[in-house]
Design an enzyme around this catalytic site. Structure first.
Site, PDB file in Angstrom:
ATOM      1  CB  SER A   1       5.181   6.839   3.937  1.00 25.21           C
ATOM      2  OG  SER A   1       4.991   6.341   2.643  1.00 25.21           O
TER       3      SER A   1
ATOM      4  CG  HIS B   1       0.194   7.585   3.815  1.00 28.70           C
ATOM      5  ND1 HIS B   1       0.481   6.240   3.935  1.00 28.70           N
ATOM      6  CD2 HIS B   1       1.302   8.148   3.276  1.00 28.70           C
ATOM      7  CE1 HIS B   1       1.696   6.000   3.488  1.00 28.70           C
ATOM      8  NE2 HIS B   1       2.235   7.145   3.093  1.00 28.70           N
TER       9      HIS B   1
ATOM     10  CG  ASP C   1      -2.180   4.412   4.265  1.00 26.26           C
ATOM     11  OD1 ASP C   1      -2.155   4.696   3.051  1.00 26.26           O
ATOM     12  OD2 ASP C   1      -1.144   4.234   4.943  1.00 26.26           O
TER      13      ASP C   1
END
Length: 570
Positions: free
Chosen positions: A197, A489, A464
Site C-alpha cells: 500500500s 490488498h 484490490d
C-alpha cells in the site's frame, strides 16, 4: 523529543457551507468537535490494527531499537543545533549469513506505512518465510508521526504536523539505512525494500530516489498513480473495482451489485422525509434516530465504507487484518460473505435495505452481538486518522473516503457528484492551514513513469480497489508487473496459507526470483573490489539481463494484464 507550540486549530475539521455538494458535506459534517460534541468525525477507511503474531515473536530474535533521526533533512539550523527525534525500528539478525567471500547477507527492509510498525512486523510473512533461505538481516522501520515514532510526543500531528511528508520519511529511511548498515559492517550488503500500500509506494520510491542504497524493491498494492495530476486519473475507478468484487466474476452472488445499487437508492429516498428517516432508522437498526437528511446520507456513507473494507480485505481465509479483532476475524472472501445477504431477485425495498444492513454487519457486527448500530462510533468513522488526512491535504496521498466520489453508473453506489476541489481546499485550509498541490506527486515521483529506474516488482491483486492506480503492465525488463487475479490488498506480502489460490503462490515465487536476481547481480557487480576500497557497494542497475527467466515471465504476465485492462474498460 522536540517541542513546538501547539496549533489549536490543527485538529479541527471544516464546517461545510450550504453551497457544498451533498456528497462531501455528509462526510465533512461540520466536525468542529468542541462546538458540536455529537457531530461525526471525518469518515475514513477502517485501518488495520497491530495484533501480536506469536509465530513472529517466538523466533526470539526481534529487538526493538531507536535511531536518533534528524527532524528536518532539508534545512540547516543556524548554529548547528539541529532538532532530532527518536525513530523506532525492529531488527532481527538470527538469519543473517556470511557468504564465502566474507560479505554479509542481504538486508530485507520494510518501509513502514501510516500505522504502528508492529502491524507490519506481525503481518509480513513474505519476509519472515524467506529470511533464512536468503540469509537476510530483517529490518522494519517505523514512519515518522505514526506508532511510537512521534517527534513532538503523542499525536504529534495535532501539535506540529509540518515535518510530516513523504520526502522527509524517505530521507529518514535513507539516513537510518546508511548509518545502521555502516555500524553493522553491512556496507556491501544489498538492501531489498519491501512495502504494501503506502509502504509499497515508499519502497518503490526508495529505489527511485536512493538507488545507491536500495538494490531492489517489492512494491505490493502500491497506488503510485493515485494522484489527481496523473494523466487519466479517475477517482471513481476505485469504486468500480469494489463493485467488481461484488459480481459473479469475482465469486459473489450474481445479483449482489445490482441489489446493492437499488438498496442504496432506497436508503437515499427514505432519508428525504421525516417519516422515511424513521423507517430507515428502524430498518438499519440504528441506536439513535436520524435527525435530518444529512444524517441519513451519513448512514449511507457508513454502509458504503463496509464494502470498501470487504474489497480491500477480500482474502481467501479468515483474517483479522481489517477487522482488528483477534477473536472475530472477517470470514474468508468477506465480499462473497456479505453478498449472500444481497442474493436473489424481486426483493422489496424494505428487504433490500435490511439486506444491505446485514451485508455491512459482516464487518460492523462480526461478534454477532450488536443489537443496534451507532454510525458515529462504529466502523470507519470511529477514529479520525489525523496524520493521514494531513498527508492528503499536502501531498494528496491516496485516500478514497471521503474524497473519491462514486457515480452510481459504473459502480453499485449512487451519484455523489464530481471530485470537488473547492470543498477539499476549504476543508484542508480550515483543518490544517494548507491546500494540496495537485501536480506535486507526479512531478516528484513520476506517476506511472519508471523508465529511468530498475529492479522494482509492482504487484497488484485485481480484487484490490487500489489496483485501479497500480502499475499493471511491465515497464521494462527489470520494472515488472505481477498480477494476482484473485488477490486483495497486498495479500502477497502476508503469510502463505493453504487457502491461497495458485495465482497468489505463483506471484510470491516470481517476486522472490526477482529478489534473488537482484542480490546475485549486486554481489557480482561489487565483487571484492568495493570492500578493498572501503566503499559502499554499488546497487545493481538490473539492466544486464534482458532475457532468460524474465522473458518467460513477461509473456505469462501479459495475459493477466489483459484481464486488468478488460476490467477497467467495463
Amino acid at each position: 523529543m522536540v517541542t513546538a507550540k501547539r496549533r489549536d486549530e490543527a485538529v479541527l475539521l471544516s464546517c461545510r457551507s450550504a453551497a457544498t455538494t451533498w456528497a462531501l458535506a455528509a462526510l465533512f459534517l461540520c466536525a468542529c468537535q468542541a462546538m458540536q460534541p455529537n457531530a461525526n468525525k471525518l469518515l475514513l477507511r477502517r485501518r488495520p490494527t497491530a495484533l501480536r503474531n506469536d509465530a513472529v515473536w517466538s523466533i526470539g530474535c526481534l529487538k526493538e531499537s531507536w535511531y536518533t533521526q534528524r527532524l528536518d533533512h532539508f534545512r540547516w539550523q543556524r548554529g548547528g543545533d539541529d532538532a532530532v527525534f527518536r525513530q523506532r525500528y525492529f531488527i532481527c539478525d538470527k538469519f543473517w549469513s556470511q557468504r564465502p567471500g566474507g560479505e554479509r547477507g542481504p538486508v530485507f527492509f520494510y518501509a513502514g506505512n501510516e500505522a504502528d510498525v508492529e502491524l507490519y512486523v506481525n503481518a509480513t510473512g513474505l519476509i519472515w518465510e524467506h529470511a533464512a533461505e536468503f540469509g537476510a538481516l530483517v529490518l522494519f522501520v517505523e514512519h515518522r508521526y505514526y506508532g511510537k515514532t512521534q517527534p513532538f510526543g503523542p499525536d504529534s500531528w495535532a501539535s506540529e504536523p509540518s515535518f510530516l511528508s513523504v520526502e522527509q520519511a524517505l530521507a529518514d529511511y535513507a539516513g537510518l539505512l546508511w548509518h545502521l548498515t555502516g555500524e553493522l559492517g553491512a556496507e556491501n550488503s544489498p538492501i531489498i525494500a519491501f512495502g504494501g500500500s503506502y509502504g509499497g509506494m515508499l519502497a518503490a520510491w526508495m529505489r527511485l530516489k536512493y538507488p545507491h542504497l536500495v538494490a531492489g524493491a517489492v512494491a505490493a498494492s502500491a497506488p503510485v498513480g493515485a494522484f489527481p495530476g496523473v494523466p487519466g486519473w479517475e477517482p471513481s475507478r476505485f469504486w468500480e473495482v469494489v463493485t467488481y468484487d461484488a459480481t459473479a466474476s469475482a465469486g459473489a452472488a450474481p445479483e449482489c451489485s445490482s441489489n446493492a445499487r437499488a438498496a442504496f437508492g432506497h436508503v437515499l429516498s427514505l432519508g428525504r422525509t421525516a417519516s422515511g428517516r424513521s423507517t430507515l432508522a428502524r430498518l438499519l437498526r440504528l441506536c439513535e434516530p436520524l435527525a435530518d437528511e444529512r444524517a441519513a446520507l451519513d448512514a449511507a456513507y457508513w454502509l458504503q465504507a463496509a464494502f470498501d473494507a470487504f474489497a480491500m480485505g477480500n482474502y481467501p481465509y479468515p483474517s483479522t487484518y481489517i477487522s482488528g479483532d483477534p477473536d472475530h476475524p472477517l470470514p474468508a472472501w468477506p465480499m462473497r460473505a456479505a453478498c449472500t445477504h444481497l442474493a436473489g431477485n424481486g426483493l422489496r425495498p424494505s428487504n433490500l435495505v435490511e439486506a444491505l444492513r446485514d451485508a455491512a454487519g459482516v464487518l460492523y457486527n462480526a461478534t454477532g452481538r450488536m443489537r443496534c448500530y451507532d454510525t458515529q462510533t462504529t466502523g470507519p468513522g470511529s477514529a479520525n486518522q489525523g496524520a493521514w488526512d494531513y498527508q492528503w491535504c499536502t501531498e494528496l496521498m491516496a485516500q478514497e473516503l471521503p474524497y473519491y466520489p462514486t457515480n452510481g453508473k459504473r459502480d453499485m453506489f449512487w451519484d455523489q457528484g464530481p471530485f470537488d476541489w473547492d470543498a477539499i481546499n476549504a476543508h484542508c485550509e480550515e483543518a490544517w492551514g494548507v491546500t494540496p498541490r495537485p501536480d506535486w506527486g507526479p512531478i516528484t515521483y513520476g506517476g506511472y513513469d519508471y523508465r529511468s529506474t530498475s529492479n522494482i516488482v509492482f504487484s497488484n491483486g485485481l480484487y484490490d480497489p487500489w489496483s485501479a492506480y497500480g502499475v499493471l503492465t511491465n515497464i521494462s525488463n527489470s520494472v515488472v508487473a505481477v498480477i494476482i487475479p484473485e488477490g486483495a490488498h497486498h495479500v502477497d506480502l502476508m503469510y502463505s496459507n493453504p487457502a491461497d489460490p495458485p495465482s497468489l503462490r505463483a506471484a510470491r515465487q516470481t517476486e522472490m526470483r526477482h529478489v534473488r536476481r537482484w542480490i546475485d547481480e549486486f554481489y557480482d557487480a561489487n565483487g571484492s573490489g568495493a570492500r578493498r576500497q572501503g566503499g559502499r557497494g554499488v546497487a545493481s542497475s538490473g539492466r544486464a539481463r534482458a532475457g532468460g527467466v524474465l522473458g518467460g515471465e513477461r509473456e505469462s504476465l501479459g495475459s493477466a494484464a489483459a484481464v486488468s485492462r478488460r476490467l477497467f474498460a467495463r
